[in-house]
Design an enzyme around this catalytic site. Structure first.
Site, PDB file in Angstrom:
ATOM      1  N   GLY A 100      -0.067   8.703  10.102  1.00 15.84           N
ATOM      2  CA  GLY A 100       0.634   7.456   9.819  1.00 15.84           C
ATOM      3  C   GLY A 100       0.211   6.819   8.511  1.00 15.84           C
ATOM      4  O   GLY A 100      -0.796   7.190   7.889  1.00 15.84           O
ATOM      5  N   ASP A 101       0.967   5.825   8.098  1.00 17.34           N
ATOM      6  CA  ASP A 101       0.738   5.145   6.829  1.00 17.34           C
ATOM      7  C   ASP A 101      -0.613   4.448   6.777  1.00 17.34           C
ATOM      8  O   ASP A 101      -1.314   4.493   5.768  1.00 17.34           O
ATOM      9  CB  ASP A 101       1.872   4.128   6.597  1.00 17.34           C
ATOM     10  N   LEU A 102      -1.009   3.793   7.864  1.00 20.18           N
ATOM     11  CA  LEU A 102      -2.288   3.086   7.896  1.00 20.18           C
ATOM     12  C   LEU A 102      -3.448   4.039   7.668  1.00 20.18           C
ATOM     13  O   LEU A 102      -4.373   3.747   6.907  1.00 20.18           O
ATOM     14  CB  LEU A 102      -2.459   2.361   9.238  1.00 20.18           C
ATOM     15  N   HIS A 150      -7.867  -7.668   9.855  1.00 19.72           N
ATOM     16  CA  HIS A 150      -8.512  -7.275   8.601  1.00 19.72           C
ATOM     17  C   HIS A 150      -8.777  -8.462   7.681  1.00 19.72           C
ATOM     18  O   HIS A 150      -9.602  -8.367   6.767  1.00 19.72           O
ATOM     19  CB  HIS A 150      -7.694  -6.192   7.884  1.00 19.72           C
ATOM     20  N   HIS A 156      -3.804 -14.072  11.693  1.00 16.05           N
ATOM     21  CA  HIS A 156      -4.571 -14.329  10.480  1.00 16.05           C
ATOM     22  C   HIS A 156      -4.862 -15.813  10.242  1.00 16.05           C
ATOM     23  O   HIS A 156      -6.012 -16.213  10.029  1.00 16.05           O
ATOM     24  CB  HIS A 156      -3.838 -13.767   9.265  1.00 16.05           C
TER      25      HIS A 156
END
Length: 448
Positions: free
Chosen positions: A20-22, A172, A234
């Protein structure tokens, strides 16, 4: 307190969804960087779980430095994630790697997969016996549910198989260098330590401003929106770390519980209607992008909050996020109380771009006349350090070291959804207050 990698902990990182992209953009480059700084465990292996057998590892490492280390310590493991028997095969392979190590190892399961398949994977990791090992850890990406009920159900499901200390929920933003420095900045500078309260601070503003629109994330964003995507995770976490009590020196393990205590005090004011304190918007052209002319999904949210904590009573709090705005930046701004305009000190904590801290002060301008001007005392990390660890480097570093301070606890997740519960319910079927704004607007232009 200085944190160092315990290189004597044999570690197997199992990335479920390695293609996957991550994984390609963040996880594998982070591992390469950790290894480049000589901080990887001495006995370390990556198991990349995939449905495909013909993947070229080189294709996964295009953005990775120290490719040789990552490639030499990575193997692909083909399995059907919907078949519990396949997890038993994985367990056998992990045991073989431990035999190669000559010792037992900690297993880090990183779920780099869509949220709708995570529940089954968690269940099968548990039923296969993998979760029952004391040194098995589960790393989860947001979203952690879509509302209060789903988040509660998901946490209860995970708790059937994993103990809380085994679970690492990733936000993150908490791993960004400036965010980690908030507590150090507050605790290590007496000027701010003694004035970090309602007696000196007038208001707090936290903003995540993005230039891009949904950029190919049509299905995800149409079913998520800015409130779930940014505010619930976030922005509320950034607010919690801004308002929380300072931990006793060196006790970083108490940080999640202190953030939770701060979140418990946060509410949307209820004196008037919700629309008094909350603004939501959608950029012009969004409905064309998602091919839904009736969409009421918000791409912009500005929400006023308050804290019931006596230390913060009366301090104005605002959280704002939006897509397709004029500039890209994330910052926390602290406005100090003033008796006149020439006392308007501001503290700016920049998360991106140009991570750093700025404090505005008033001073006399050079010259014969007595003219006063505002000037910034500025600290930028890039002026003092050649490199800053990426957030995912810090995430993996802390998880390997069993440090929960940068991860979100289940109590925090539930509390953030509680804060937004009444707002979510009021938005379900009504678009009465939806503001349509032009791309490239400033946040102030959207709400005024």
């Amino acid at each position: 307190m200085t944190k160092q990698m315990n290189k004597n902990i044999p570690t197997i990182l199992i990335i479920i969804g390695i293609t996957g992209d991550l994984s390609k953009r963040k996880l594998l480059p982070a591992i390469g960087q950790i290894a480049a700084t000589k901080m990887a465990p001495d006995k370390f292996r990556i198991i990349g779980v995939t449905r495909k057998a013909d993947i070229d590892i080189e294709d996964l490492l295009k953005d990775t430095i120290n490719k040789d280390f990552v490639k030499d310590n990575t193997e692909l493991f083909e399995m059907d994630l919907t078949n519990v028997a396949e997890y038993k095969k994985l367990l056998i392979r992990l045991g073989e790697i431990e035999n190669e190590f000559g010792s037992s190892a900690q297993y880090l399961f990183y779920l780099s997969v869509p949220p709708n398949v995570s529940k089954t994977i968690v269940e099968f990791i548990g039923e296969s016996g993998l979760a029952g090992r004391q040194n098995t850890k589960l790393l989860l990406e947001k979203p952690f549910g879509v509302d209060l009920k789903s988040a509660t159900d998901l946490i209860n499901h995970i708790n059937q198989y994993f103990k809380p200390k085994q679970v690492y929920r990733i936000d993150h933003y908490l791993a960004k260098e400036t965010v980690q420095n908030i507590l150090v900045f507050r605790d290590g500078n007496s000027l701010f330590k003694k004035t970090w309260n309602k007696d000196f601070i007038d208001r707090i503003e936290i903003i995540v401003s993005e230039e891009i629109g949904i950029e190919g994330r049509v299905n995800f964003y149409e079913n998520t929106g800015a409130l779930r995507d940014i505010v619930q995770s976030h922005l509320l976490q950034l607010l919690a770390i801004t308002l929380m009590d300072l931990p006793e020196e060196g006790n970083l393990e108490n940080v999640p519980s202190l953030r939770y205590e701060a979140l418990k005090q946060i509410t949307i004011p209820s004196i008037k209607s919700l629309s008094t304190y909350v603004k939501r918007g959608q950029y012009k052209g969004y409905r064309d992008e998602v091919k839904n002319q009736n969409s009421i999904t918000e791409t912009f949210v500005s929400i006023d909050l308050e804290s019931q904590d006596p230390k913060w009573e009366g301090v104005k709090i605002n959280l704002t996020t939006g897509k397709a705005l004029k500039n890209k930046f994330t910052e926390i701004k602290i406005y100090y109380k003033k008796e006149n305009n020439k006392e308007s000190n501001e503290l700016q904590l920049r998360l991106q771009p140009n991570e750093g801290i700025s404090f505005s002060v008033w001073a006399k301008r050079p010259g014969y006349e007595h003219q006063i001007g505002r000037h910034a005392l500025d600290f930028s990390f890039k002026d003092h350090y050649t490199t800053l660890p990426e957030a995912y480097e810090q995430v993996l570093f802390n998880a390997i070291n069993s440090d929960h301070s940068l991860f979100t606890s289940s109590d925090e997740v539930i509390e953030t959804w509680k804060i937004l519960d009444s707002l979510q319910k009021s938005w379900v079927n009504s678009a009465y207050d939806l503001i349509i704004y032009k791309k490239g607007s400033n946040p102030e232009e959207v709400v005024n």
